[in-house]
Design an enzyme around this catalytic site. Sequence first.
Site, short mmCIF file in Angstrom:
data_model
loop_
_atom_site.label_atom_id
_atom_site.label_comp_id
_atom_site.label_asym_id
_atom_site.label_seq_id
_atom_site.Cartn_x
_atom_site.Cartn_y
_atom_site.Cartn_z
N PRO A 196 86.36 -6.31 -15.08
CA PRO A 196 85.15 -7.00 -15.53
C PRO A 196 85.17 -7.24 -17.04
O PRO A 196 85.92 -6.56 -17.76
CB PRO A 196 84.02 -6.03 -15.17
CG PRO A 196 84.61 -4.98 -14.32
CD PRO A 196 86.08 -4.98 -14.53
N GLY A 198 84.51 -7.03 -20.88
CA GLY A 198 84.07 -5.96 -21.77
C GLY A 198 84.66 -4.61 -21.48
O GLY A 198 84.26 -3.62 -22.06
N THR A 199 85.63 -4.54 -20.57
CA THR A 199 86.19 -3.23 -20.25
C THR A 199 87.38 -2.88 -21.14
O THR A 199 87.96 -1.82 -20.99
CB THR A 199 86.64 -3.17 -18.78
OG1 THR A 199 87.36 -4.36 -18.47
CG2 THR A 199 85.45 -3.05 -17.87
N LYS A 201 90.20 -5.12 -21.96
CA LYS A 201 91.50 -5.73 -21.64
C LYS A 201 92.18 -6.29 -22.89
O LYS A 201 93.35 -6.00 -23.15
CB LYS A 201 91.33 -6.84 -20.59
CG LYS A 201 90.75 -6.34 -19.29
CD LYS A 201 90.59 -7.45 -18.27
CE LYS A 201 89.55 -8.49 -18.68
NZ LYS A 201 88.19 -7.91 -18.80
N GLU A 419 76.67 5.16 0.00
CA GLU A 419 78.13 5.21 -0.11
C GLU A 419 78.70 6.42 0.63
O GLU A 419 79.75 6.33 1.26
CB GLU A 419 78.58 5.23 -1.57
CG GLU A 419 78.29 3.94 -2.35
CD GLU A 419 78.88 2.70 -1.71
OE1 GLU A 419 79.94 2.79 -1.05
OE2 GLU A 419 78.26 1.62 -1.84
#
Length: 605
Positions: A196, A198-199, A201, A419
Amino acid sequence: MEKKHQFNLGFAGIAFLLLAAFQFWLGFRSTAVLEYSQFMDYLETDKIAAVAVTETAIRGRFKEPIDGKFDFTTVRVDPDFAEKLEDYGIPFSGAHDQTWLTTLLSWVVPVIFFVGIWALLIRRFAGQQGMGGLVNIGKSKAKVYVERDTGVTFDDVAGVDEAKAELQEVLSFLNDRQHYGRLGAHIPKGILLVGPPGTGKTLLARAIAGEASVPFFSISGSEFVEMFVGVGAARVRDLFEQARKAAPCIIFIDELDALGRARTGGSGFSGNDEKEQTLNQLLSELDGFDPASGIVLLAATNRPEILDPALLRAGRFDRQIVVDRPERAGRAQILRVHMRKVKVADTVNPDDIAGLTTGFTGADLANLVNEAAIVATRRGGDKVSMDDFTAAFERIVAGTERKTRIMNDDERTRVAHHEMGHALTAASLRSADPVTKVTIIPRSVGALGYTMQRPTEDRFLITLPELKDRMVVLLAGRAAEEIVFGQISTGASDDLAKVTDIARECVIRYGMDDEIGNVVLEEKALRFLGGTPAGQMQRDYSESTAREVDLAVRALVAEAYERAKAILTEKRQTLEEGASLLLQKESLTPDDFPPLRGKARANTP
Ligand code: ADP
Ligand code: MG
Ligand code: ZN
């Protein structure tokens, strides 16, 4: 190419000026400037062929050239006044205001002025198009960014340890190229960082360059959008050429999705010829690219699903590294990295802040630290306190509700049970794939958490019981919510869509329903010339069959839901334990919570 254009423009201007001057000179040479009295003389001696009278002047032509001049001009004088002067015998001429200088000023200068403005506007306009002038096409105007030293190291990137570990290999390749190929090992051609926005990269890519101290060539896919055909391709060629000269180095293509979007079916009228050309150029560079040359090719995207499959084929970007949102411990590390840059009070505990910020990316956390520092500055404090962080956090969450969703405690509790429901059911069904991880960290918009199952083998055939088990697992999230909270929520919409798909396929495609039998009732999408579906569906069966299909689908789903509820009712104790552990740690593996290991198909190879 651009030189020529510039030359042409200048040349035209100069030619134009020369021509104007020449004409002026010609006129000057052939035109006599007469005194008014002389003009009268010529008039009386019948030497004038024609005259034209303007407001200020009289122009005309001689019958025969006088002193080599064909034309003349003189000032226009009030006839009575002229007569008077003549009577007194005073020679008069009247000043000629139409000198060459005034001619020059009155029309050559404005022409130059307008040409100048025009050139300026064109340049300005072209500059806005991001291509440095209409006359500059083809020159990759420093859009290929090179950084000799990025100044970023792995220490600046936190919370993404898995990605870092995978990239370590790249680093050892760059640092020790001679020995790397010793055992025949070679580095993958292209590595794609997926995750995603803003992680981190981009940050990771720069960190590798910094760690290896090699030049970092970067280019961003989004810059290719809205460019003239051919420019992007030239730029890609340029990029690789420059990089080859600078090897060992890193080439980084950011936002690959903007460039490498899957080509749309068929038509060449889609208007993205430019992108296609650029993509083709990139593909051909990738194919002609020798990993042994010491260039490491990295790219990043947050939308791998829309990439053109040609980019992901073996020998191109064939290694993907996932850079996911950080977990709690990772968030605390990232906070520490960014807190180094500001003065933080001793009472501030990064771990506490990490606990508040489920779902924040590295960029969000960097922003949080910055905002907190701003809050502290505004109140005049000399250190950033915990209250500043809380205030900043509230502001960010209120401001960016859509972008970064922060769940409240009720929602988190619900998601944890949901979950855990999926995971425990999967663990208890023999045919389901083993659970490798459960998490309540939102992965993408729409999904609030996820359960990761690892397929144990490649499957070509799936039996009906296995499909039914899959549906049970998918419905177990909602079942857990119903059992524990008594009400259901919207959180299961994704699961329901998948279940419906499976059930429908069973009925209309695989002939798995007893009532309907072994017929295929597929709907065919109408397609235009093999392109994308036109949106209309063609159905080859009757309304009553359609109703039967609906009923059969519904029955399959209902059966699966009942089974899911039965399983979870029996395991309710474990469900609640697991959910509270999950709430605390955010992510769980079977090692953290053994009931997840279950009795799924043996893991032995
Ligand atoms: P992406 O390219 O994945 O969209 P970036 O690398 O551009 O994200 O990240 C933007 C900023 O967010 C970085 O400059 C950095 O300040 C901060 N950041 C993001 N991820 C991390 C991380 N893992 N560790 C430290 N800082 C991070
Ligand atoms: Mg980026
Ligand atoms: Zn679910």
